[in-house]
Design a protein around this motif. Structure first.
Motif, PDB file in Angstrom:
ATOM      1  N   LYS A  64       0.851  -1.189   0.000  1.00  0.00           N
ATOM      2  CA  LYS A  64       0.000   0.000   0.000  1.00  0.00           C
ATOM      3  C   LYS A  64       0.891   1.244   0.000  1.00  0.00           C
ATOM      4  CE  LYS A  64      -3.751  -2.108   2.623  1.00  0.00           C
ATOM      5  NZ  LYS A  64      -4.491  -2.058   3.890  1.00  0.00           N
ATOM      6  N   PHE A  65       1.129   1.772  -1.189  1.00  0.00           N
ATOM      7  CA  PHE A  65       1.899   3.009  -1.331  1.00  0.00           C
ATOM      8  C   PHE A  65       0.966   4.081  -1.864  1.00  0.00           C
ATOM      9  CE2 PHE A  65       5.338   0.185  -0.677  1.00  0.00           C
ATOM     10  CZ  PHE A  65       6.426   0.951  -0.298  1.00  0.00           C
ATOM     11  N   LEU A  66       1.109   5.301  -1.341  1.00  0.00           N
ATOM     12  CA  LEU A  66       0.229   6.408  -1.706  1.00  0.00           C
ATOM     13  C   LEU A  66       1.062   7.645  -1.997  1.00  0.00           C
ATOM     14  CD1 LEU A  66      -2.666   7.596  -1.923  1.00  0.00           C
ATOM     15  CD2 LEU A  66      -2.488   8.123   0.525  1.00  0.00           C
ATOM     16  N   ASN A  75       4.810   4.531   2.172  1.00  0.00           N
ATOM     17  CA  ASN A  75       4.402   3.168   2.482  1.00  0.00           C
ATOM     18  C   ASN A  75       3.363   3.307   3.590  1.00  0.00           C
ATOM     19  OD1 ASN A  75       4.066   0.542   3.288  1.00  0.00           O
ATOM     20  ND2 ASN A  75       6.239   0.067   3.385  1.00  0.00           N
ATOM     21  N   VAL A  76       2.098   3.216   3.253  1.00  0.00           N
ATOM     22  CA  VAL A  76       0.997   3.496   4.173  1.00  0.00           C
ATOM     23  C   VAL A  76       1.057   2.609   5.406  1.00  0.00           C
ATOM     24  CG1 VAL A  76      -1.526   3.524   4.405  1.00  0.00           C
ATOM     25  CG2 VAL A  76      -0.446   4.353   2.304  1.00  0.00           C
ATOM     26  N   TYR A  90       4.632  10.561  10.083  1.00  0.00           N
ATOM     27  CA  TYR A  90       5.716  10.015  10.903  1.00  0.00           C
ATOM     28  C   TYR A  90       5.582   8.500  10.968  1.00  0.00           C
ATOM     29  CZ  TYR A  90       6.777  14.745  12.428  1.00  0.00           C
ATOM     30  OH  TYR A  90       7.129  16.069  12.447  1.00  0.00           O
ATOM     31  N   PHE A  91       6.700   7.844  11.216  1.00  0.00           N
ATOM     32  CA  PHE A  91       6.758   6.386  11.170  1.00  0.00           C
ATOM     33  C   PHE A  91       7.028   5.766  12.538  1.00  0.00           C
ATOM     34  CE2 PHE A  91       8.145   8.376   7.250  1.00  0.00           C
ATOM     35  CZ  PHE A  91       7.209   7.872   6.373  1.00  0.00           C
ATOM     36  N   VAL A 112      -5.421  13.351   0.840  1.00  0.00           N
ATOM     37  CA  VAL A 112      -4.468  12.331   1.296  1.00  0.00           C
ATOM     38  C   VAL A 112      -4.887  11.733   2.636  1.00  0.00           C
ATOM     39  CG1 VAL A 112      -2.100  11.991   2.138  1.00  0.00           C
ATOM     40  CG2 VAL A 112      -2.496  13.163  -0.034  1.00  0.00           C
ATOM     41  N   ILE A 113      -5.326  12.566   3.595  1.00  0.00           N
ATOM     42  CA  ILE A 113      -5.673  11.988   4.900  1.00  0.00           C
ATOM     43  C   ILE A 113      -6.917  11.103   4.817  1.00  0.00           C
ATOM     44  CG2 ILE A 113      -4.488  13.740   6.275  1.00  0.00           C
ATOM     45  CD1 ILE A 113      -7.276  14.893   6.952  1.00  0.00           C
ATOM     46  N   LYS A 114      -7.830  11.424   3.921  1.00  0.00           N
ATOM     47  CA  LYS A 114      -8.983  10.533   3.721  1.00  0.00           C
ATOM     48  C   LYS A 114      -8.518   9.168   3.231  1.00  0.00           C
ATOM     49  CE  LYS A 114     -12.524  13.931   2.599  1.00  0.00           C
ATOM     50  NZ  LYS A 114     -13.343  14.491   1.528  1.00  0.00           N
ATOM     51  N   GLU A 115      -7.652   9.184   2.226  1.00  0.00           N
ATOM     52  CA  GLU A 115      -7.143   7.925   1.677  1.00  0.00           C
ATOM     53  C   GLU A 115      -6.317   7.163   2.708  1.00  0.00           C
ATOM     54  OE1 GLU A 115      -5.626   7.943  -2.434  1.00  0.00           O
ATOM     55  OE2 GLU A 115      -6.359  10.015  -2.521  1.00  0.00           O
ATOM     56  N   LEU A 116      -5.470   7.879   3.455  1.00  0.00           N
ATOM     57  CA  LEU A 116      -4.657   7.225   4.485  1.00  0.00           C
ATOM     58  C   LEU A 116      -5.544   6.551   5.529  1.00  0.00           C
ATOM     59  CD1 LEU A 116      -1.787   9.798   5.162  1.00  0.00           C
ATOM     60  CD2 LEU A 116      -1.537   7.498   4.221  1.00  0.00           C
TER      61      LEU A 116
END
Length: 131
Positions: A64-66, A75-76, A90-91, A112-116
């Motif tokens: 899952k990459f966005l 890398n989600v 952050y990871f 992006v935050i919706k998709e994440l």
């Protein structure tokens, strides 16, 4: 487990190695044309190709990459926290001064935050939720 064959320096003078995709935090455009930088917790590696090519390849390989910016793809599965004030992913669960981060484009932040959130519901969103 899928591995990427990467160079350990931008010119591939030092040779290369194989790294598991699950160690990749994000990929970004390199300084040269058709160069990709592969960011891990420990080091930055290099590959050839385009960001779009590698994003498509990795997603079609079950990851899952966005794309979060014109030159960065996350890398989600590795994202732990998204800071809404600074628009950074952050990871690590605890953010420190030296924590790895990946900036998210301001103009794409809400999308992006919706998709994440859909792709990884375990992500913690802090600060302002919208721009």
């Amino acid at each position: 487990m899928l591995n990427l064959t990467v160079a350990t320096d931008p010119e591939a003078i030092s040779g290369g190695e194989n790294i598991p995709v699950n160690k990749v935090l994000y990929i970004s455009r390199g300084r040269k044309r058709n160069q990709i930088m592969v960011h891990t917790f420990d080091k930055i590696f290099y590959m050839t190709g385009t960001l779009k090519y590698w994003e498509t390849f990795l997603n079609n390989s079950g990851f899952k990459f966005l794309n979060v910016d014109r030159g960065k793809t996350l890398n989600v599965e590795k994202v732990k926290i998204v800071n809404g004030i600074f628009k950074d992913a952050y990871f690590e669960s605890e953010i420190a001064k030296l924590s790895q981060r990946c900036p998210i484009a301001y103009h794409r932040y809400n999308e992006v935050i919706k998709e994440l959130g859909i792709m990884n519901p375990n992500i913690i969103f802090t600060g302002a939720a919208t721009t």
